[in-house]
Design an enzyme around this catalytic site. Structure first.
Site, PDB file in Angstrom:
ATOM      1  N   ARG A  17      -8.557  19.895  22.324  1.00  0.00           N
ATOM      2  CA  ARG A  17      -7.216  19.866  22.935  1.00  0.00           C
ATOM      3  C   ARG A  17      -6.945  18.193  22.976  1.00  0.00           C
ATOM      4  O   ARG A  17      -7.758  17.411  23.414  1.00  0.00           O
ATOM      5  CB  ARG A  17      -7.480  20.271  24.491  1.00  0.00           C
ATOM      6  CG  ARG A  17      -7.543  21.701  24.436  1.00  0.00           C
ATOM      7  CD  ARG A  17      -7.711  22.112  25.970  1.00  0.00           C
ATOM      8  NE  ARG A  17      -7.770  23.542  26.078  1.00  0.00           N
ATOM      9  CZ  ARG A  17      -8.661  24.369  25.869  1.00  0.00           C
ATOM     10  NH1 ARG A  17     -10.070  23.855  25.405  1.00  0.00           N
ATOM     11  NH2 ARG A  17      -8.997  25.687  25.989  1.00  0.00           N
ATOM     12  N   ASP A  37       0.877  -1.253   0.036  1.00  0.00           N
ATOM     13  CA  ASP A  37       0.122   0.099   0.005  1.00  0.00           C
ATOM     14  C   ASP A  37       0.765   1.235  -0.055  1.00  0.00           C
ATOM     15  O   ASP A  37       0.641   2.345  -0.517  1.00  0.00           O
ATOM     16  CB  ASP A  37      -0.787   0.067   1.268  1.00  0.00           C
ATOM     17  CG  ASP A  37      -1.989  -1.037   1.113  1.00  0.00           C
ATOM     18  OD1 ASP A  37      -2.442  -1.290  -0.002  1.00  0.00           O
ATOM     19  OD2 ASP A  37      -2.254  -1.564   2.185  1.00  0.00           O
ATOM     20  N   GLY A  38       2.100   1.213   0.578  1.00  0.00           N
ATOM     21  CA  GLY A  38       2.898   2.204   0.640  1.00  0.00           C
ATOM     22  C   GLY A  38       3.326   2.842  -0.740  1.00  0.00           C
ATOM     23  O   GLY A  38       3.801   4.021  -0.924  1.00  0.00           O
TER      24      GLY A  38
HETATM   25  P1  NAD Z   1       3.647   1.917   5.292  1.00  0.00           P
HETATM   26  O1  NAD Z   1       3.778   1.686   3.857  1.00  0.00           O
HETATM   27  O2  NAD Z   1       4.782   1.164   6.355  1.00  0.00           O
HETATM   28  O3  NAD Z   1       2.052   1.694   5.894  1.00  0.00           O
HETATM   29  C1  NAD Z   1       1.972   1.337   7.194  1.00  0.00           C
HETATM   30  C2  NAD Z   1       0.744   0.107   7.065  1.00  0.00           C
HETATM   31  O4  NAD Z   1      -0.397   0.861   6.789  1.00  0.00           O
HETATM   32  C3  NAD Z   1       0.996  -0.915   6.118  1.00  0.00           C
HETATM   33  O5  NAD Z   1       0.772  -2.031   6.857  1.00  0.00           O
HETATM   34  C4  NAD Z   1      -0.065  -0.612   5.020  1.00  0.00           C
HETATM   35  O6  NAD Z   1      -0.282  -1.946   4.360  1.00  0.00           O
HETATM   36  C5  NAD Z   1      -0.925   0.044   5.999  1.00  0.00           C
HETATM   37  N1  NAD Z   1      -1.901   0.701   4.949  1.00  0.00           N
HETATM   38  C6  NAD Z   1      -1.558   1.927   4.042  1.00  0.00           C
HETATM   39  N2  NAD Z   1      -2.450   2.138   3.501  1.00  0.00           N
HETATM   40  C7  NAD Z   1      -3.768   1.521   3.871  1.00  0.00           C
HETATM   41  C8  NAD Z   1      -5.201   1.287   3.792  1.00  0.00           C
HETATM   42  N3  NAD Z   1      -5.693   2.229   2.921  1.00  0.00           N
HETATM   43  N4  NAD Z   1      -5.750   0.509   4.169  1.00  0.00           N
HETATM   44  C9  NAD Z   1      -5.226  -0.569   4.965  1.00  0.00           C
HETATM   45  N5  NAD Z   1      -3.970  -0.534   5.438  1.00  0.00           N
HETATM   46  C10 NAD Z   1      -3.122   0.536   4.767  1.00  0.00           C
HETATM   47  O7  NAD Z   1       3.984   3.296   5.917  1.00  0.00           O
HETATM   48  P2  NAD Z   1       3.964   4.416   4.788  1.00  0.00           P
HETATM   49  O8  NAD Z   1       4.581   4.367   3.498  1.00  0.00           O
HETATM   50  O9  NAD Z   1       4.471   5.711   5.817  1.00  0.00           O
HETATM   51  O10 NAD Z   1       2.395   4.842   4.782  1.00  0.00           O
HETATM   52  C11 NAD Z   1       1.824   5.750   5.368  1.00  0.00           C
HETATM   53  C12 NAD Z   1       0.502   5.238   6.003  1.00  0.00           C
HETATM   54  O11 NAD Z   1       0.815   4.529   7.199  1.00  0.00           O
HETATM   55  C13 NAD Z   1      -0.394   6.372   6.334  1.00  0.00           C
HETATM   56  O12 NAD Z   1      -1.246   6.777   5.000  1.00  0.00           O
HETATM   57  C14 NAD Z   1      -1.270   5.932   7.379  1.00  0.00           C
HETATM   58  O13 NAD Z   1      -2.511   5.311   7.269  1.00  0.00           O
HETATM   59  C15 NAD Z   1      -0.443   4.565   7.797  1.00  0.00           C
HETATM   60  N6  NAD Z   1      -0.207   4.882   9.294  1.00  0.00           N
HETATM   61  C16 NAD Z   1      -0.696   4.280  10.267  1.00  0.00           C
HETATM   62  C17 NAD Z   1      -0.490   4.350  11.620  1.00  0.00           C
HETATM   63  C18 NAD Z   1      -1.462   3.665  12.649  1.00  0.00           C
HETATM   64  O14 NAD Z   1      -2.201   2.886  12.060  1.00  0.00           O
HETATM   65  N7  NAD Z   1      -1.285   3.852  13.846  1.00  0.00           N
HETATM   66  C19 NAD Z   1       0.297   5.351  12.051  1.00  0.00           C
HETATM   67  C20 NAD Z   1       0.983   5.938  10.944  1.00  0.00           C
HETATM   68  C21 NAD Z   1       0.713   5.784   9.655  1.00  0.00           C
END
Ligand code: NAD
Length: 270
Positions: free
Chosen positions: A151, A45-46
């Site tokens: 907040r 997905d990334g």
């Molecule tokens: P990454 O590619 O490692 O992605 C992090 C995880 O999010 C992976 O497991 C990926 O498969 C999953 N993911 C991404 N889009 C998704 C979707 N639409 N539905 C389900 N899972 C999904 O990290 P990156 O490249 O920095 O990706 C950024 C994304 O990571 C952000 O858009 C955010 O959604 C996600 N993220 C999640 C958290 C959390 O869940 N606590 C925290 C920070 C970022």
């Protein structure tokens, strides 16, 4: 047919990129990174988030396809051993009547105003807004009326297709990706006898907008998917459903709820 192929860069993804390119060109497709009709992302997905932002100015002309080389993704739903089948179906997609094989998903439009200048972003998954050094304090307005004084750590504004990503970790609801809506989820809001926020995720339909006015001189982080921006003087952030949509080639049925089940529940349901 003009295609562009992006890989996560690991060994397997690079290998699939080479195989895909070879087979696609032998079928008469042309690799064109400037003006592709289809963008194939190989990784997870990334990788799709990177592909989306690379072609953010050409979203109306492109349909994306994701091949996963790790675990099943939400945007990357083709397996490595399905590349042959994918190419055959892709060849047929431009035939008359095949336009229905592209699905359109809504995006979040984010207008960030800093020192009187507004910059527009589009997010495929979400936009987050966080205080970097201290608690984020911000007025939240819905359709130009004060809704609450927030907040806490911050807020996450997700698209329906991004509802399974960060939003889900924050207790947000999963929305079907074709719904024209955005979801606002809180990150660790402070709620006590003095401070009060709604406390639950909120879903806004198209044509509604939400403005976030951070208290002056806060060190803030704004993320748009994987991209991060830092500001100490954000005046306002407006979020709403964008008029622009992202297109994905839907070459075979893969029901959304089946994908949700496979990703989060698995097959062993008792
Ligand atoms: P990454 O590619 O490692 O992605 C992090 C995880 O999010 C992976 O497991 C990926 O498969 C999953 N993911 C991404 N889009 C998704 C979707 N639409 N539905 C389900 N899972 C999904 O990290 P990156 O490249 O920095 O990706 C950024 C994304 O990571 C952000 O858009 C955010 O959604 C996600 N993220 C999640 C958290 C959390 O869940 N606590 C925290 C920070 C970022």
């Amino acid at each position: 047919m003009k295609i562009s192929i992006l890989s996560r860069g690991d060994e397997l993804s690079t290998q699939i990129l080479e195989t895909f390119t070879e087979q696609a060109t032998s079928l008469g497709m042309t690799v064109d990174d400037e003006s592709p009709e289809f963008v194939i992302s190989i990784g997870g997905d990334g990788t799709m988030l990177h592909a989306f932002h690379k072609y953010i100015d050409r979203l109306e002309d492109i349909a994306f396809i994701g091949i996963h080389t790790g675990h099943l993704g939400f945007y990357a739903d083709w397996q490595v051993d399905e590349v042959g089948q994918l190419l055959q179906l892709l060849r047929e997609i431009n035939e008359p009547g095949e336009e229905k094989k592209k699905v359109k998903y809504p995006l979040v439009q984010v207008d960030v105003t800093v020192a009187g200048v507004t910059t527009r972003h589009l997010a495929l998954n979400e936009c987050t807004l966080r205080g970097l050094d201290t608690t984020m304090v911000a007025e939240i307005h819905m359709n130009d009326e004060l809704f609450e004084m927030f907040r806490g750590d911050g807020v996450c504004v997700s698209t329906p297709s991004g509802s399974t990503a960060y939003n889900r970790s924050l207790g947000g609801a999963l929305l079907h990706p074709t719904l024209e809506a955005i979801q606002i989820a809180e990150m660790a809001s402070i709620n006590n006898r003095v401070y009060r926020t709604i406390g639950s995720p909120v879903v806004l339909p198209k044509h509604h907008h939400c403005d976030i006015y951070p208290r002056a001189r806060q060190n803030m982080s704004v993320t748009i998917d994987h991209l991060q921006y830092r500001y100490d003087d954000v005046e306002s952030i407006r979020v709403q459903v964008s008029d622009v949509k992202v297109r994905f080639a839907r070459l075979r049925p893969f029901p959304y709820w089946k994908r949700v089940r496979e990703a989060f529940i698995g097959h062993d349901v008792h």
